[in-house]
Design an enzyme around this catalytic site. Structure first.
Site, PDB file in Angstrom:
ATOM      1  N   LYS A 228       0.843  -1.198   0.000  1.00 47.78           N
ATOM      2  CA  LYS A 228       0.000   0.000   0.000  1.00 47.78           C
ATOM      3  C   LYS A 228       0.877   1.246   0.000  1.00 47.78           C
ATOM      4  O   LYS A 228       1.643   1.472   0.934  1.00 47.78           O
ATOM      5  CB  LYS A 228      -0.922  -0.004   1.230  1.00 47.78           C
ATOM      6  CG  LYS A 228      -1.732   1.298   1.414  1.00 47.78           C
ATOM      7  CD  LYS A 228      -2.677   1.242   2.614  1.00 47.78           C
ATOM      8  CE  LYS A 228      -3.339   2.593   2.887  1.00 47.78           C
ATOM      9  NZ  LYS A 228      -4.230   2.584   4.058  1.00 47.78           N
TER      10      LYS A 228
ATOM     11  N   LYS B  64     -10.382  12.764   7.717  1.00 43.18           N
ATOM     12  CA  LYS B  64      -9.957  12.377   9.069  1.00 43.18           C
ATOM     13  C   LYS B  64      -9.971  13.607   9.974  1.00 43.18           C
ATOM     14  O   LYS B  64      -9.858  14.729   9.504  1.00 43.18           O
ATOM     15  CB  LYS B  64      -8.519  11.838   9.026  1.00 43.18           C
ATOM     16  CG  LYS B  64      -8.371  10.467   8.413  1.00 43.18           C
ATOM     17  CD  LYS B  64      -6.930   9.986   8.558  1.00 43.18           C
ATOM     18  CE  LYS B  64      -6.719   8.653   7.879  1.00 43.18           C
ATOM     19  NZ  LYS B  64      -7.439   7.543   8.530  1.00 43.18           N
TER      20      LYS B  64
ATOM     21  N   ASP C 278       1.488   6.208   5.616  1.00 46.17           N
ATOM     22  CA  ASP C 278       0.533   5.294   4.990  1.00 46.17           C
ATOM     23  C   ASP C 278       1.076   4.616   3.728  1.00 46.17           C
ATOM     24  O   ASP C 278       0.354   3.900   3.044  1.00 46.17           O
ATOM     25  CB  ASP C 278      -0.783   6.035   4.712  1.00 46.17           C
ATOM     26  CG  ASP C 278      -2.003   5.145   4.880  1.00 46.17           C
ATOM     27  OD1 ASP C 278      -1.885   4.094   5.538  1.00 46.17           O
ATOM     28  OD2 ASP C 278      -3.063   5.488   4.322  1.00 46.17           O
TER      29      ASP C 278
ATOM     30  N   ASP D 197     -12.123   7.102   3.175  1.00 48.06           N
ATOM     31  CA  ASP D 197     -10.967   6.849   4.038  1.00 48.06           C
ATOM     32  C   ASP D 197     -10.576   5.367   4.032  1.00 48.06           C
ATOM     33  O   ASP D 197      -9.517   5.009   4.522  1.00 48.06           O
ATOM     34  CB  ASP D 197     -11.276   7.324   5.463  1.00 48.06           C
ATOM     35  CG  ASP D 197     -10.034   7.466   6.316  1.00 48.06           C
ATOM     36  OD1 ASP D 197      -8.926   7.429   5.739  1.00 48.06           O
ATOM     37  OD2 ASP D 197     -10.174   7.633   7.545  1.00 48.06           O
TER      38      ASP D 197
ATOM     39  N   GLU E 243      -9.374   3.713   1.689  1.00 44.57           N
ATOM     40  CA  GLU E 243      -8.786   3.833   0.342  1.00 44.57           C
ATOM     41  C   GLU E 243      -7.695   2.803   0.072  1.00 44.57           C
ATOM     42  O   GLU E 243      -7.428   2.488  -1.083  1.00 44.57           O
ATOM     43  CB  GLU E 243      -8.217   5.253   0.154  1.00 44.57           C
ATOM     44  CG  GLU E 243      -6.802   5.494   0.704  1.00 44.57           C
ATOM     45  CD  GLU E 243      -6.666   5.287   2.208  1.00 44.57           C
ATOM     46  OE1 GLU E 243      -7.683   5.406   2.912  1.00 44.57           O
ATOM     47  OE2 GLU E 243      -5.550   4.987   2.679  1.00 44.57           O
TER      48      GLU E 243
ATOM     49  N   ARG F 168      -7.565  -0.381   0.610  1.00 42.83           N
ATOM     50  CA  ARG F 168      -8.093  -1.601  -0.021  1.00 42.83           C
ATOM     51  C   ARG F 168      -8.410  -1.358  -1.502  1.00 42.83           C
ATOM     52  O   ARG F 168      -8.376  -2.276  -2.311  1.00 42.83           O
ATOM     53  CB  ARG F 168      -9.324  -2.091   0.758  1.00 42.83           C
ATOM     54  CG  ARG F 168     -10.453  -1.110   0.827  1.00 42.83           C
ATOM     55  CD  ARG F 168     -11.455  -1.448   1.932  1.00 42.83           C
ATOM     56  NE  ARG F 168     -10.968  -1.052   3.259  1.00 42.83           N
ATOM     57  CZ  ARG F 168     -11.626  -1.272   4.388  1.00 42.83           C
ATOM     58  NH1 ARG F 168     -12.791  -1.888   4.377  1.00 42.83           N
ATOM     59  NH2 ARG F 168     -11.122  -0.896   5.545  1.00 42.83           N
TER      60      ARG F 168
HETATM   61  N1  BES Z   1      -4.486   4.503   6.759  1.00 44.02           N
HETATM   62  C1  BES Z   1      -5.641   4.174   7.494  1.00 44.02           C
HETATM   63  C2  BES Z   1      -5.404   3.116   8.576  1.00 44.02           C
HETATM   64  C3  BES Z   1      -4.474   3.491   9.703  1.00 44.02           C
HETATM   65  C4  BES Z   1      -4.985   3.947  10.897  1.00 44.02           C
HETATM   66  C5  BES Z   1      -3.117   3.324   9.583  1.00 44.02           C
HETATM   67  C6  BES Z   1      -4.127   4.256  11.934  1.00 44.02           C
HETATM   68  C7  BES Z   1      -2.255   3.636  10.625  1.00 44.02           C
HETATM   69  C8  BES Z   1      -2.769   4.100  11.805  1.00 44.02           C
HETATM   70  C9  BES Z   1      -6.748   3.643   6.575  1.00 44.02           C
HETATM   71  O1  BES Z   1      -6.724   4.110   5.276  1.00 44.02           O
HETATM   72  C10 BES Z   1      -8.053   4.043   7.177  1.00 44.02           C
HETATM   73  O2  BES Z   1      -8.276   5.205   7.310  1.00 44.02           O
HETATM   74  N2  BES Z   1      -8.875   3.074   7.533  1.00 44.02           N
HETATM   75  C11 BES Z   1     -10.126   3.324   8.132  1.00 44.02           C
HETATM   76  C12 BES Z   1     -11.117   2.341   7.555  1.00 44.02           C
HETATM   77  C13 BES Z   1     -12.542   2.651   7.918  1.00 44.02           C
HETATM   78  C14 BES Z   1     -13.003   3.917   7.240  1.00 44.02           C
HETATM   79  C15 BES Z   1     -13.403   1.474   7.503  1.00 44.02           C
HETATM   80  C16 BES Z   1      -9.990   3.140   9.643  1.00 44.02           C
HETATM   81  O3  BES Z   1      -9.237   2.240  10.043  1.00 44.02           O
HETATM   82  O4  BES Z   1     -10.574   3.887  10.376  1.00 44.02           O
HETATM   83 ZN    ZN Z   2      -4.854   4.683   4.550  1.00 41.63          ZN
HETATM   84 ZN    ZN Z   3      -7.774   5.964   5.023  1.00 44.10          ZN
END
Ligand code: BES
Ligand code: ZN
Ligand code: ZN
Length: 475
Positions: A240, A252, A263, A322, A324, A326
């Site tokens: 990723k 966010k 990320d 968010d 993204e 996946r």
């Molecule tokens: N990059 C984030 C995940 C993340 C969170 C990485 C904290 C490192 C530290 C990812 O893209 C994300 O925002 N995921 C969301 C998914 C949700 C919207 C289903 C999440 O984990 O809140």
């Molecule tokens: Zn992310």
């Molecule tokens: Zn995200």
């Protein structure tokens, strides 16, 4: 830092001698005279008892200084590595000498080299003040040069990944990061293909393009290939590469955005591992695909409710921009599958939920194949990285059903987010054994201790290299 092997009668003048001490100030076998010669009141004063994590600098007759590191009740690979990480930061001379490579445990020399190289890592690109570490040369008594050289490939790869991850998002636009990775890969003799935006359009990577739509900085996709002459198997890797995750229109909050330059840790991990695998000359074909893009909020950004079409597999209704990672991995997996690898491993800072589940020090492993899962877990254990298996719990797949597209990118439930994200990816992974490493927890170290240095951890690099070693062994 230079690490080299020296014979027993090492020259100590002007150098720091590094020695380990067991709990209760017990010397290691052979170190009795060294430890007994130390003035106990000095150790009382600095409260050094030989516990893990403790370090003390004391005078020595021949050396400039003696640095003692606590090894706890019993020496193990990880305590030795951690102790060495603490030692290198305490050394105040350019040269140091240690016998710790000879400790009577499996992998002692590797632990010493890893601890020294990883523990002395500093990211100083933007520092105009403060001093770099004093240590320049570490001499390890009677070290096997091959073990040192092999270990250095893995620690250098880890530190390379750390450098890329620690770089602020401003200075690693997808195009810039692609060039950085490409040049390191080319130095290692790897063949690299770099797709620019028109090529990504031509190849119909609709999910990657959907994430990239909100940014003025166009996406890239890298394909790095290690093609040894007589490979025993073919490993596909996908990482990723979100160069900054603002969340997109599903923005966010400030606190959650702070660390989102990290990320692209999955991208850095698979790239650095591929480079090390090539440098080590492992007889495994590796095809590494890295989609790189910002997740930003420009006027053309993908909106919740939009539908994206990845190169291969189900269409996706994006209900949360968010989620993204996946999306770009769906396209990354689609591209890597064209090369028909025997197995695929993807690495991603995918979900906050993985971090909630396992904390900051453990990565999650999901796999469609029990053999691949156990190979990854054993590789991680040899590498000294902490991973734990989580389930691809099929019943939750239903939660990704969409009203208007084939699937949607979130489940709508607050729970089981890491599992749901992994199940989403399983739609795109194909039939070959596949594993997904969610490193959202351990990608960043929150403190400096042992071989860990606050900031990017480079987790996963050494596990992937060890996995390639395993594949090379078993064929
Ligand atoms: N990059 C984030 C995940 C993340 C969170 C990485 C904290 C490192 C530290 C990812 O893209 C994300 O925002 N995921 C969301 C998914 C949700 C919207 C289903 C999440 O984990 O809140
Ligand atoms: Zn992310
Ligand atoms: Zn995200």
């Amino acid at each position: 830092m230079e690490i080299r092997s020296v014979r027993d009668e090492a020259d100590l003048s002007g150098a720091t001698l590094v020695a380990g001490v067991l709990a209760g100030r017990q010397p290691l076998p052979g170190d009795e005279d060294l430890i007994n010669a130390i003035d106990e009141s000095l150790l009382d004063f600095v409260k050094f008892e030989g516990k893990t994590g403790q370090v003390a600098a004391v005078p020595h007759d021949e050396a400039e200084m003696l640095v003692l590191v606590g090894l706890g009740e019993e020496v193990g690979f990880e305590t030795l590595r951690s102790a060495m990480g603490n030692a290198v930061r305490a050394i105040k001379t350019p040269r140091a000498v240690t016998h710790l490579g000879q400790v009577d445990i499996e992998g002692a020399l590797r632990a010493v080299v890893e601890g020294a190289e990883l523990g002395s890592y500093q990211y100083r690109r933007y520092k105009t003040e403060g001093e770099a570490l004093a240590l320049e040369t570490l001499e390890i008594v009677d070290a096997d040069d091959d073990v040192v050289a092999e270990t250095l490939e893995t620690t250098r790869a880890t530190n390379l990944a750390r450098d890329w991850i620690n770089t602020p998002a401003k200075d690693k636009a997808p195009s810039e990061l692609a060039l950085l990775i490409q040049s390191s890969a080319a130095d290692a003799g790897l063949s690299v293909e770099l797709w620019d935006e028109p090529r990504i359009v031509e190849e119909s990577l609709g999910a990657l393009l959907g994430v990239a739509a909100g940014s003025d900085r166009p996406p890239r996709l890298l394909i790095i290939r290690h093609l040894p002459t007589s490979p025993v198997s073919h490993l596909g890797l996908v990482g990723k590469g979100i160069t900054f995750d603002s969340g997109g229109l599903s923005l966010k909050t400030a606190a959650f955005m702070e660390e989102m330059k990290d990320d692209m840790s999955g991208a850095a991990t698979v790239a650095a591992a591929t480079i090390a695998i090539a440098k080590l000359g492992l007889p495994v074909t590796v095809t590494t695909v890295i989609p790189l893009t910002d997740n930003a909020v420009g006027g053309n950004a993908t909106r919740p409710g939009d539908v994206l079409k990845p190169v291969e597999g189900p269409t996706i209704e994006v209900l949360n921009t968010d989620a993204e990672g996946r999306l770009i991995l769906a396209d990354g997996l689609g591209v890597v599958r064209r090369y028909e690898p025997d197995m695929i491993v993807d690495v991603a800072t995918l979900t906050g939920a993985a971090r909630v589940a396992l904390g900051d020090k453990i990565g999650a492993v999901f796999s469609s194949d029990p053999d691949l899962a156990s190979q990854i877990l054993s590789a991680a254990s040899v590498a000294g990285e902490d991973f734990w298996e989580m389930p691809l719990y099929q019943d939750y797949k239903k939660s990704l059903e969409s009203d208007i597209a084939d699937i949607k990118n979130i489940s709508g439930s607050r729970y089981g987010g890491a599992v749901v994200a992994a199940l989403f990816l399983s739609h795109y992974a194909g039939d070959a054994p596949w594993a997904h490493l969610d490193i959202a927890g351990p990608a960043r170290s929150r403190e400096t201790a042992g071989e860990r240095v606050k900031g990017a951890s480079g987790v996963g690099v050494r596990t992937l290299i060890e996995l390639a070693r395993t594949l090379a062994r078993i064929g």
